[in-house]
Design an enzyme around this catalytic site. Structure first.
Site, PDB file in Angstrom:
ATOM      1  N   CYS A 108       0.755  -1.143   0.074  1.00  0.00           N
ATOM      2  CA  CYS A 108      -0.064  -0.038   0.038  1.00  0.00           C
ATOM      3  C   CYS A 108       0.653   1.182  -0.136  1.00  0.00           C
ATOM      4  CB  CYS A 108      -0.955   0.019   1.077  1.00  0.00           C
ATOM      5  SG  CYS A 108      -1.920  -1.328   1.390  1.00  0.00           S
TER       6      CYS A 108
ATOM      7  N   ARG B  57       5.074   0.083  -5.220  1.00  0.00           N
ATOM      8  CA  ARG B  57       4.987  -0.693  -4.091  1.00  0.00           C
ATOM      9  C   ARG B  57       3.557  -2.004  -4.260  1.00  0.00           C
ATOM     10  NH1 ARG B  57       6.768   1.658   0.648  1.00  0.00           N
ATOM     11  NH2 ARG B  57       5.116   0.859   1.829  1.00  0.00           N
TER      12      ARG B  57
ATOM     13  N   TRP C  32      -3.403  -2.093  -1.280  1.00  0.00           N
ATOM     14  CA  TRP C  32      -3.158  -3.765  -1.779  1.00  0.00           C
ATOM     15  C   TRP C  32      -3.925  -4.638  -0.565  1.00  0.00           C
ATOM     16  CZ3 TRP C  32       0.798  -6.368  -4.366  1.00  0.00           C
ATOM     17  CH2 TRP C  32       0.820  -7.758  -4.193  1.00  0.00           C
TER      18      TRP C  32
ATOM     19  N   ASN D 278      -1.977   1.471   6.295  1.00  0.00           N
ATOM     20  CA  ASN D 278      -1.309   0.481   5.621  1.00  0.00           C
ATOM     21  C   ASN D 278      -1.162  -0.619   6.794  1.00  0.00           C
ATOM     22  OD1 ASN D 278      -0.920   1.876   3.185  1.00  0.00           O
ATOM     23  ND2 ASN D 278       1.164   2.246   3.440  1.00  0.00           N
ATOM     24  N   GLY D 279      -1.056  -1.652   6.459  1.00  0.00           N
ATOM     25  CA  GLY D 279      -0.722  -2.969   7.426  1.00  0.00           C
ATOM     26  C   GLY D 279      -1.728  -3.608   7.732  1.00  0.00           C
TER      27      GLY D 279
ATOM     28  N   GLU E  95      19.240 -15.707  -7.712  1.00  0.00           N
ATOM     29  CA  GLU E  95      18.802 -14.569  -8.043  1.00  0.00           C
ATOM     30  C   GLU E  95      18.231 -14.642  -9.598  1.00  0.00           C
ATOM     31  OE1 GLU E  95      17.799 -10.350  -7.779  1.00  0.00           O
ATOM     32  OE2 GLU E  95      17.947 -12.113  -6.407  1.00  0.00           O
TER      33      GLU E  95
ATOM     34  N   LYS F 184      14.415 -13.413 -10.853  1.00  0.00           N
ATOM     35  CA  LYS F 184      14.152 -12.217 -11.722  1.00  0.00           C
ATOM     36  C   LYS F 184      13.295 -12.851 -12.933  1.00  0.00           C
ATOM     37  CE  LYS F 184      15.945  -9.019  -9.671  1.00  0.00           C
ATOM     38  NZ  LYS F 184      15.449  -9.445  -8.541  1.00  0.00           N
TER      39      LYS F 184
ATOM     40  N   GLU G  80       9.588 -13.584 -11.400  1.00  0.00           N
ATOM     41  CA  GLU G  80       8.743 -12.198 -10.843  1.00  0.00           C
ATOM     42  C   GLU G  80       8.377 -11.434 -11.971  1.00  0.00           C
ATOM     43  OE1 GLU G  80      10.774 -10.150  -7.736  1.00  0.00           O
ATOM     44  OE2 GLU G  80      12.740 -10.120  -8.835  1.00  0.00           O
TER      45      GLU G  80
ATOM     46  N   HIS H  19      19.341 -36.062  -8.333  1.00  0.00           N
ATOM     47  CA  HIS H  19      18.670 -36.465  -7.316  1.00  0.00           C
ATOM     48  C   HIS H  19      16.917 -36.273  -7.433  1.00  0.00           C
ATOM     49  CE1 HIS H  19      22.057 -37.592  -4.940  1.00  0.00           C
ATOM     50  NE2 HIS H  19      22.515 -36.676  -5.431  1.00  0.00           N
TER      51      HIS H  19
ATOM     52  N   LYS I 195       6.683  -3.713  -3.832  1.00  0.00           N
ATOM     53  CA  LYS I 195       8.193  -3.471  -3.706  1.00  0.00           C
ATOM     54  C   LYS I 195       8.605  -3.685  -2.196  1.00  0.00           C
ATOM     55  CE  LYS I 195      12.069  -1.734  -4.699  1.00  0.00           C
ATOM     56  NZ  LYS I 195      13.188  -2.498  -5.672  1.00  0.00           N
TER      57      LYS I 195
END
Length: 612
Positions: free
Chosen positions: A2, A27, A76, A102-103, A485, A489, A492, A508, A607
């Site tokens: 948010c 965000r 969000w 927010n939260g 990483e 990338k 996402e 395995h 973000k």
């Protein structure tokens, strides 16, 4: 998550609020809204589901909402589906209190039941509406001030929150409160601003206050007063943000991510220069003395997402150079497994924003255990920076794209500096090696630049892979950390299923997933592991895989074995991550572009994850 903005001053608020929200789109959000009032008039609320441009259209880019005091929000969804009804701002039954949040309020159902018994009605599915009506309830019950009402509500609320509230009886004032969710307050020339992150207000001021946990702020035009939970006034110092406001703009690039990829040489150089003084590494600004470094018996690196991958690479480098045992922990798991921490250990918490909820919780867990903590963060004055015993700042500047690039690269530099200095102080490397490593460290920016300059080859190859359904990234040692990483990338921002595996683990079980045309990307920067990893790749090729090899200049024989090869300049093996990650960032970017996706704002992601 948010985004929050607020403004009081002599100008029309709505255009400023919309502009601030646009700087917070990275965000992640699903709806947005504004609440604006003109003097003693009623607060007008406008909300919209979807992109911010829909809210801008509904308000004629803010011109249709008259008033010099207002708050705004991008939501969000946590409690309640994305919808116009659930979008913020929310209001009390009679409109006395209007606010955004927010939260996550963990005990919202308990509080909602209490308010229902008191005669309140609810129109949304959100926990935020509960918080706003709880403030209204205490305001009316005790006939006190807004600060009194917010204090009582804060005591009852469990969870994380950044609250921004307007009261009908207090025109031209905005009240804020926070617990574990970021919020900054800016002042400039008779104007006051509120935001959940720096880019929203950089255009207007660089002078900000950081409101602490369980504190309240009252904003008037160019004036801020802070209160503790008892309602007593407290003093705070202004902090100057040294980020360039232009750094938060695209500067002609199609996407922030590509701009930030290109900014990596400078960000890396700035971070190196912040710790290398006169040819030596100086960690004095982080507050780490040689005496402390000598007594560290164990290092714990705690982080989330890409910062966790930094930790994985740092583990190899620190252990090899400084010969200190290192454990890398996912922050989201750290405190829940009741970790056994060495009292002489050092907990390093890595976070771009300095507000990551799980990382902040892990930091507090470590401090409660009496273990020394070091925050590696990018945002000055952030919660982790304030609460850690020591803090080391990366010099990435504002990073807007959800997919991190330059923040990751600067965190790597910080980890190298820690490894080299610990090794020097603990005498596990010679003076000659120390000087050699620092000299090589200083070549990294130019080497990154040379890789970016050759990005067209990656663009060509990525376009051919835009229809891929599965990809596998393989490596051993540090190359495995790089693979993690690279895989993140890819998944996402391009929504391609990808996995990173330690190359030796293929047999395995994982090799059963390889089929005709599956792309396998092998990272081959470690000379002593080169042949073993290449052998694992060829096992995949014999089962139909299409191979890409990423290696250092000089290993040209890789072209005899793979379908596509890309190269990075030679560097010390400990620093290979800094170079090898660049082609992988470009690969993820170009696959996403080829698929026509929103690179900077991938679906379902934010973000900074400031709630659990």
């Amino acid at each position: 998550m948010c985004g929050i903005v607020g403004y009081i001053g002599g100008k029309q608020a709505a255009p400023i609020l919309l502009d601030g929200l646009s700087k917070l789109e990275y965000r992640g959000y699903d709806s947005s809204g504004l609440a604006v009032r003109d003097g003693d008039s009623e607060v007008r609320v406008v909300k919209a589901k979807g992109r911010l441009k829909i809210l801008a259209e509904k308000t004629d880019n803010g011109a249709a909402m008259i008033g010099t005091c207002g708050i705004g929000h991008t939501r969000w969804a946590t409690h309640g589906e994305p919808s116009e009804v659930n979008a913020h701002p929310h209001h009390s039954d009679d409109g006395n209190v209007v606010g955004v949040h927010n939260g996550i309020i963990e005990n919202y159902q308990e509080l909602k039941n209490k308010l229902l018994r008191k005669g309140y009605e609810f129109y949304s599915s959100t926990d935020t509406e509960v918080a706003i009506k709880l403030v209204d309830y205490y305001y009316k019950k005790y006939l006190g001030t807004p600060v009194d009402a917010i204090n009582h509500a804060m005591i009852r609320i469990r969870g994380s929150y950044a609250l921004e509230i307007m009261f009908h009886e207090y025109p031209n004032e905005i009240y804020v409160a926070r617990k574990d969710s970021p919020m900054i307050i800016g002042v400039e020339n008779g104007e006051s601003f509120v935001a959940s992150d720096v880019p929203a207000i950089l255009k207007y001021t660089r002078n900000v206050y950081y409101i602490g946990n369980m504190e309240i702020g009252r904003l008037k035009q160019g004036e801020v007063t802070f209160y503790n939970l008892d309602g007593d006034e407290i003093e705070k110092e202004l902090t100057e943000i040294n980020w360039d406001s232009e750094a938060a703009e695209k500067a002609g690039y199609e996407h922030f991510m590509m701009k930030e990829i290109h900014e990596q040489p400078k960000a890396v150089a700035d971070t190196i220069n912040s710790v290398v003084k006169d040819g030596k590494i100086d960690l004095s600004e982080a507050g780490l003395t040689e005496e402390e470094i000598k007594t560290v018996s164990q290092i714990y690196i705690v982080a989330c997402g890409s910062a966790y991958h930094v930790g994985m690479a740092a583990q190899y480098v620190i252990e090899d150079l400084a010969r200190i045992p290192v454990r890398v922990e996912l922050a989201s798991e750290f405190r829940y497994r009741k970790p056994i921490l060495d009292p002489n250990g050092l907990v390093i918490v890595v976070s771009q924003s300095g507000e990551t909820a799980d990382s902040l919780a892990a930091l507090r867990e470590a401090k409660d255990a009496g273990v020394t903590t070091l925050g590696v963060v990018n945002v000055i004055g952030s919660s982790i920076a304030r609460e850690a015993d020591h803090v080391m700042y990366t010099m990435a500047g504002p990073e807007i794209s959800v997919a991190t690039t330059k923040a990751y690269s600067t965190q790597l530099i910080a980890s190298y500096a820690i490894a080299i200095q610990f090794a020097k102080v603990r005498e596990t490397i010679t003076e000659e090696k120390y000087t050699e490593l620092i000299a090589e460290l200083q070549t990294i920016p130019d080497k990154i630049e040379s890789i970016i300059d050759d990005k067209e080859r990656i663009q060509w190859f990525a376009a051919k892979q835009s229809s891929a359904k599965d990809m596998f990234f393989l490596g051993r040692g540090i190359d495995y950390a790089i693979s993690m990483e690279g895989s993140l990338k890819m998944k996402e921002i391009s929504y391609v299923h990808s996995e990173a595996y330690a190359a030796g683990e293929l047999k395995h079980g994982t090799i059963s997933l390889i089929e005709e045309g599956t792309l396998v990307i092998g990272i081959l920067t470690q000379k002593e592991l080169y042949e073993k990893t290449l052998s694992n790749m060829l096992e995949c090729k014999s089962r139909g895989a299409y191979l890409m090899g990423l290696t250092t200049f000089g290993n040209y024989n890789v072209e005899d074995s793979v379908d596509f090869a890309t190269y990075i300049p030679k560097t010390d093996v400990h620093f290979a991550t800094s170079l090898a990650v660049i082609p992988l960032q470009l690969m993820g970017y170009y696959v996403s572009v080829a698929k026509g996706l929103d690179v900077d704002k991938p679906r379902n992601l934010a973000k900074s994850v400031t709630v659990e």
